[in-house]
Design an enzyme around this catalytic site. Structure first.
Site, PDB file in Angstrom:
ATOM      1  N   ASP A 165       0.533  -1.795   0.067  1.00 10.71           N
ATOM      2  CA  ASP A 165      -0.089  -0.222   0.002  1.00 10.71           C
ATOM      3  C   ASP A 165       0.675   1.068   0.491  1.00 10.71           C
ATOM      4  OD1 ASP A 165      -2.163  -1.229  -0.012  1.00 10.71           O
ATOM      5  OD2 ASP A 165      -2.747  -0.911   1.973  1.00 10.71           O
ATOM      6  N   ARG A 201      -1.625  -1.202  -8.541  1.00  4.01           N
ATOM      7  CA  ARG A 201      -3.184  -0.189  -8.236  1.00  4.01           C
ATOM      8  C   ARG A 201      -3.141   1.259  -8.582  1.00  4.01           C
ATOM      9  NH1 ARG A 201      -3.596  -1.278  -2.088  1.00  4.01           N
ATOM     10  NH2 ARG A 201      -4.591  -3.295  -2.762  1.00  4.01           N
TER      11      ARG A 201
HETATM   12  C1  LIG Z   1      -9.142  -1.468  -2.601  1.00  2.00           C
HETATM   13  C2  LIG Z   1      -8.391  -0.479  -2.795  1.00  2.00           C
HETATM   14  C3  LIG Z   1      -7.074  -0.340  -1.853  1.00  2.00           C
HETATM   15  C4  LIG Z   1      -6.265   1.729  -1.770  1.00  2.00           C
HETATM   16  N1  LIG Z   1      -5.915   1.517  -1.215  1.00  2.00           N
HETATM   17  C5  LIG Z   1      -4.978   2.723  -1.017  1.00  2.00           C
HETATM   18  C6  LIG Z   1      -3.799   2.778  -0.781  1.00  2.00           C
HETATM   19  O1  LIG Z   1      -2.596   2.358  -0.863  1.00  2.00           O
HETATM   20  N2  LIG Z   1      -2.896   4.346  -0.272  1.00  2.00           N
HETATM   21  C7  LIG Z   1      -4.246   5.025  -0.318  1.00  2.00           C
HETATM   22  O2  LIG Z   1      -3.884   6.434   0.034  1.00  2.00           O
HETATM   23  N3  LIG Z   1      -5.343   5.306  -0.666  1.00  2.00           N
HETATM   24  C8  LIG Z   1      -5.921   3.482  -0.687  1.00  2.00           C
HETATM   25  N4  LIG Z   1      -7.298   3.645  -1.698  1.00  2.00           N
HETATM   26  C9  LIG Z   1      -8.228   4.956  -1.114  1.00  2.00           C
HETATM   27  C10 LIG Z   1      -8.154   5.769  -2.212  1.00  2.00           C
HETATM   28  O3  LIG Z   1      -7.352   6.994  -2.443  1.00  2.00           O
HETATM   29  C11 LIG Z   1      -9.601   6.550  -1.861  1.00  2.00           C
HETATM   30  O4  LIG Z   1      -8.779   7.582  -0.560  1.00  2.00           O
HETATM   31  C12 LIG Z   1     -10.887   6.436  -1.266  1.00  2.00           C
HETATM   32  O5  LIG Z   1     -10.931   5.251  -2.767  1.00  2.00           O
HETATM   33  C13 LIG Z   1     -12.081   7.018  -2.146  1.00  2.00           C
HETATM   34  O6  LIG Z   1     -12.167   7.669  -3.254  1.00  2.00           O
HETATM   35  P1  LIG Z   1     -12.923   6.911  -4.929  1.00  2.00           P
HETATM   36  O7  LIG Z   1     -11.691   6.248  -5.582  1.00  2.00           O
HETATM   37  O8  LIG Z   1     -13.518   5.741  -4.511  1.00  2.00           O
HETATM   38  O9  LIG Z   1     -13.729   7.833  -5.062  1.00  2.00           O
HETATM   39  P2  LIG Z   1     -14.828   9.272  -4.497  1.00  2.00           P
HETATM   40  O10 LIG Z   1     -14.063  10.244  -5.761  1.00  2.00           O
HETATM   41  O11 LIG Z   1     -13.548   9.255  -3.310  1.00  2.00           O
HETATM   42  O12 LIG Z   1     -15.761   8.349  -4.658  1.00  2.00           O
HETATM   43  C14 LIG Z   1     -16.467   7.991  -5.996  1.00  2.00           C
HETATM   44  C15 LIG Z   1     -17.332   7.735  -4.953  1.00  2.00           C
HETATM   45  O13 LIG Z   1     -17.751   6.405  -4.033  1.00  2.00           O
HETATM   46  C16 LIG Z   1     -18.360   5.818  -2.665  1.00  2.00           C
HETATM   47  N5  LIG Z   1     -17.501   5.614  -1.741  1.00  2.00           N
HETATM   48  C17 LIG Z   1     -15.768   6.789  -1.875  1.00  2.00           C
HETATM   49  N6  LIG Z   1     -15.513   6.357  -0.126  1.00  2.00           N
HETATM   50  C18 LIG Z   1     -16.540   6.523   0.159  1.00  2.00           C
HETATM   51  C19 LIG Z   1     -16.709   5.934   1.421  1.00  2.00           C
HETATM   52  N7  LIG Z   1     -15.712   6.364   2.537  1.00  2.00           N
HETATM   53  N8  LIG Z   1     -18.094   5.542   2.230  1.00  2.00           N
HETATM   54  C20 LIG Z   1     -18.742   5.304   1.241  1.00  2.00           C
HETATM   55  N9  LIG Z   1     -19.252   5.884   0.268  1.00  2.00           N
HETATM   56  C21 LIG Z   1     -17.801   5.458  -0.125  1.00  2.00           C
HETATM   57  C22 LIG Z   1     -18.904   7.703  -2.971  1.00  2.00           C
HETATM   58  O14 LIG Z   1     -20.196   6.955  -3.704  1.00  2.00           O
HETATM   59  C23 LIG Z   1     -18.377   8.170  -4.069  1.00  2.00           C
HETATM   60  O15 LIG Z   1     -19.371   9.217  -4.660  1.00  2.00           O
HETATM   61  C24 LIG Z   1      -7.643   2.566  -1.548  1.00  2.00           C
HETATM   62  C25 LIG Z   1      -9.180   1.982  -1.879  1.00  2.00           C
HETATM   63  C26 LIG Z   1      -9.187   1.115  -2.816  1.00  2.00           C
HETATM   64  C27 LIG Z   1     -11.022   1.016  -3.591  1.00  2.00           C
END
Ligand SMILES: Cc1cc2nc3c(=O)[nH]c(=O)nc-3n(C[C@H](O)[C@H](O)[C@H](O)COP(=O)(O)OP(=O)(O)OC[C@H]3O[C@@H](n4cnc5c(N)ncnc54)[C@H](O)[C@@H]3O)c2cc1C
Length: 311
Positions: free
Chosen positions: A136, A187
């Site tokens: 990560d 990723r």
């Molecule tokens: C498999 C995976 C691994 C990850 N690993 C890392 C990592 O190593 N380092 C790192 O910095 N980040 C990591 N993340 C987190 C990532 O950086 C984002 O903070 C997170 O995925 C929210 O962003 P989004 O792309 O979903 O988009 P956003 O624009 O934030 O959200 C899009 C839509 O997704 C839904 N959504 C998003 N977040 C939430 C929530 N918390 N609760 C409910 N609904 C939500 C809502 O419907 C929103 O409108 C990871 C995410 C995933 C999915």
């Protein structure tokens, strides 16, 4: 602006020991407790049960033993041993051999060489059993060291290890090109940490635009990229791009977090796309949980409802 404020607010709360103590006491106490919305459980048994349920629904899984930012070598050593036990338990359970690790849990903030050794032990334990280990990506201050450790392990011949890049960081587009040329499995995420304007896009639109640019690059030039987002617009853009460029659905996967956008997870699966769920578990779930609140402050409502229901 609101995005930045909300991340800052929840990251601040995540460092509050009183709130952490209270949340840790009540957040997982019952099957309906609020922590369970995003965390599979505190025990390995609960994690494996969640992983089996994910696999029964035909999604893939990566298990994450929660914990981060250890401050002593003894704690880093203990975390490494817990990961070695996890590797053995996954082998015994028959669930997919795929884990995600955080380097700050393995000593990154204390000593780079020890952290590298700890990751190496996990990779060596996993190699004969066909594990894939994803590192990560944490706060931007840790990125150079994370990349350095990754490079050391890669140069030593490890190919069952991949990395995460955050589209929020300016540097990620260049990192994506360099790592893709090496054949590294990446990723792509937007980035969960609050970062300063000197290193990261501050506006959501800029983070999203960078995600799409890197996503298209990885789909064309990368090695089996994982597009980790719950953003339906970006997901649709990925699939349109892949179709237009004759990139098969088996050449990339979507990844989502346990408990988030279950509707989207199942509809992608039904449409024939590959979906992997990131299943976190363990006693140290509080900072992870707070990052999920920071991404979507509306989640505070469900926390309050769950607390009232549990009383
Ligand atoms: C498999 C995976 C691994 C990850 N690993 C890392 C990592 O190593 N380092 C790192 O910095 N980040 C990591 N993340 C987190 C990532 O950086 C984002 O903070 C997170 O995925 C929210 O962003 P989004 O792309 O979903 O988009 P956003 O624009 O934030 O959200 C899009 C839509 O997704 C839904 N959504 C998003 N977040 C939430 C929530 N918390 N609760 C409910 N609904 C939500 C809502 O419907 C929103 O409108 C990871 C995410 C995933 C999915």
């Amino acid at each position: 602006m609101l995005d930045t404020l909300s991340k800052a607010f929840f990251h601040g709360l995540a460092r509050n020991r009183t709130i952490e103590a209270l949340a840790s006491r009540y957040g997982m106490a019952r099957p309906t407790s609020f922590g369970r919305r995003f965390i599979a459980g505190e025990t390995l048994g609960e994690a494996l049960a969640a992983a089996r349920a994910v696999e029964a629904s035909r999604m893939m899984v990566t298990l994450d033993q929660l914990g981060e930012s250890v401050t002593t070598l003894a704690a880093a050593d203990a975390a490494t041993r817990i990961y070695l036990e996890l590797v053995a338990a996954i082998v015994a359970s028959g669930v997919e051999r795929n884990i995600s690790i955080k380097l700050s849990q393995l000593g990154l903030d204390i000593d780079c060489a020890t952290c590298t050794d700890n990751v190496r032990k996990i990779l060596e334990a996993g190699r004969p059993h066909g594990f894939f280990v994803r590192i990560d990506m944490e706060a931007s201050t840790t990125v150079p060291m994370t990349l350095e450790i990754f490079q050391t392990l890669w140069d030593q011949g490890n190919r069952h290890v991949g990395l995460v890049l955050q589209s929020a960081l300016y540097r990620s587009e260049e990192d994506a090109r360099r790592l893709s040329a090496m054949g590294v499995r990446i990723r792509l995420v937007k980035g969960a940490y609050k970062e300063p304007p000197s290193v990261a896009h501050q506006k959501k639109a800029a983070v999203d635009a960078a995600f799409v640019r890197i996503q298209e690059y990885l789909l064309r030039e990368g090695t089996y990229p994982a597009l980790a987002t719950h953003d339906p617009v970006i997901i649709e853009a990925a699939n349109r791009f892949a179709e237009a460029n004759r990139i098969g659905r088996d050449r990339y996967e979507f990844q989502m977090l346990f408990g988030i956008r279950r509707d989207l997870q199942t509809s992608l699966l039904a449409d024939g796309y590959r979906v992997r769920l990131y299943v976190p578990f363990g006693k140290q779930w509080f900072p992870y949980f707070m990052r999920r609140l920071g991404e979507r402050p509306a989640n505070v409502g469900f926390v309050l409802r769950a607390i009232l229901k549990d009383r």
